[in-house]
Design a protein around this motif. Structure first.
Motif, PDB file in Angstrom:
ATOM      1  N   UNK A   3       0.806  -1.220   0.000  1.00 17.70           N
ATOM      2  CA  UNK A   3       0.000   0.000   0.000  1.00 17.70           C
ATOM      3  C   UNK A   3       0.844   1.277   0.000  1.00 17.70           C
ATOM      4  N   UNK A   4       1.895   1.320   0.774  1.00 19.73           N
ATOM      5  CA  UNK A   4       2.701   2.535   0.822  1.00 19.73           C
ATOM      6  C   UNK A   4       3.280   2.896  -0.537  1.00 19.73           C
ATOM      7  N   UNK A   5       3.916   1.947  -1.166  1.00 16.59           N
ATOM      8  CA  UNK A   5       4.539   2.182  -2.475  1.00 16.59           C
ATOM      9  C   UNK A   5       3.493   2.556  -3.537  1.00 16.59           C
ATOM     10  N   UNK A   6       2.397   1.811  -3.573  1.00 12.34           N
ATOM     11  CA  UNK A   6       1.373   2.053  -4.597  1.00 12.34           C
ATOM     12  C   UNK A   6       0.679   3.401  -4.374  1.00 12.34           C
ATOM     13  N   UNK A   7       0.320   3.722  -3.128  1.00 16.48           N
ATOM     14  CA  UNK A   7      -0.335   5.010  -2.838  1.00 16.48           C
ATOM     15  C   UNK A   7       0.576   6.174  -3.208  1.00 16.48           C
ATOM     16  N   UNK A   8       1.833   6.097  -2.801  1.00 20.56           N
ATOM     17  CA  UNK A   8       2.772   7.185  -3.078  1.00 20.56           C
ATOM     18  C   UNK A   8       2.924   7.396  -4.583  1.00 20.56           C
ATOM     19  N   UNK A   9       2.999   6.307  -5.341  1.00 20.72           N
ATOM     20  CA  UNK A   9       3.098   6.416  -6.802  1.00 20.72           C
ATOM     21  C   UNK A   9       1.823   7.005  -7.394  1.00 20.72           C
ATOM     22  N   UNK A  10       0.670   6.557  -6.920  1.00 17.47           N
ATOM     23  CA  UNK A  10      -0.606   7.046  -7.456  1.00 17.47           C
ATOM     24  C   UNK A  10      -0.761   8.544  -7.211  1.00 17.47           C
TER      25      UNK A  10
END
Length: 155
Positions: A108-115
């Protein structure tokens, strides 16, 4: 199918069968707020992206596609917001519904930050573990509220 506003400028739809079956829009604008219904891992044609394999009871047996499903969910949110001239930077609150909390926290952290395009997304966020989602191979669903112009206010 692309996201569209066939009935009026305040509601948005994908044109997928479950909208008519359940009876709801994908997003609705009220004033400068946009309320986005739970978005999940489907493409423009309503086909699931990275569906989880199911066990003999019809339950997901592998949660490794959580990140890919999450990216598809955020992409769908972005497309809906664009109909109103908004972006993910205008999102002020989100709720993630997940089948497996450990699998979600792993990505979640990586995906949210990218989004959101930043190391510190500026929206309130909730994550809730659930026992089932609408489509059996679905691992995550994301609902959110955006305020048009919030991203331009120096968040």
């Amino acid at each position: 199918m692309a996201a569209s506003q066939p009935l009026n400028k305040d509601t948005a739809y994908w044109g997928v069968p479950w909208e008519d079956a359940y009876g709801y829009p994908q997003a609705r604008r009220v004033g400068n707020e946009i309320h986005v219904s739970g978005q999940f891992n489907h493409d423009q044609d309503g086909n699931l992206v990275a569906p989880a394999p199911l066990d003999t009871d019809g339950r997901p047996s592998d949660f490794s596609a959580m990140g890919e499903q999450m990216r598809a969910s955020y992409a769908n949110i972005a497309k809906l917001l664009a109909l109103y001239g908004a972006t993910l930077q205008d999102v002020v609150e989100e709720t993630l519904y997940v089948l497996d909390m450990d699998a979600a926290f792993a990505v979640v952290g990586k995906v949210r930050k990218a989004a959101y395009g930043t190391e510190r997304p500026q929206c309130a966020s909730n994550i809730i573990g659930v026992s089932r989602l609408a489509q059996r191979p679905q691992l995550i669903e994301i609902a959110c509220k955006a305020v048009i112009g919030a991203g331009a206010s120096g968040r």
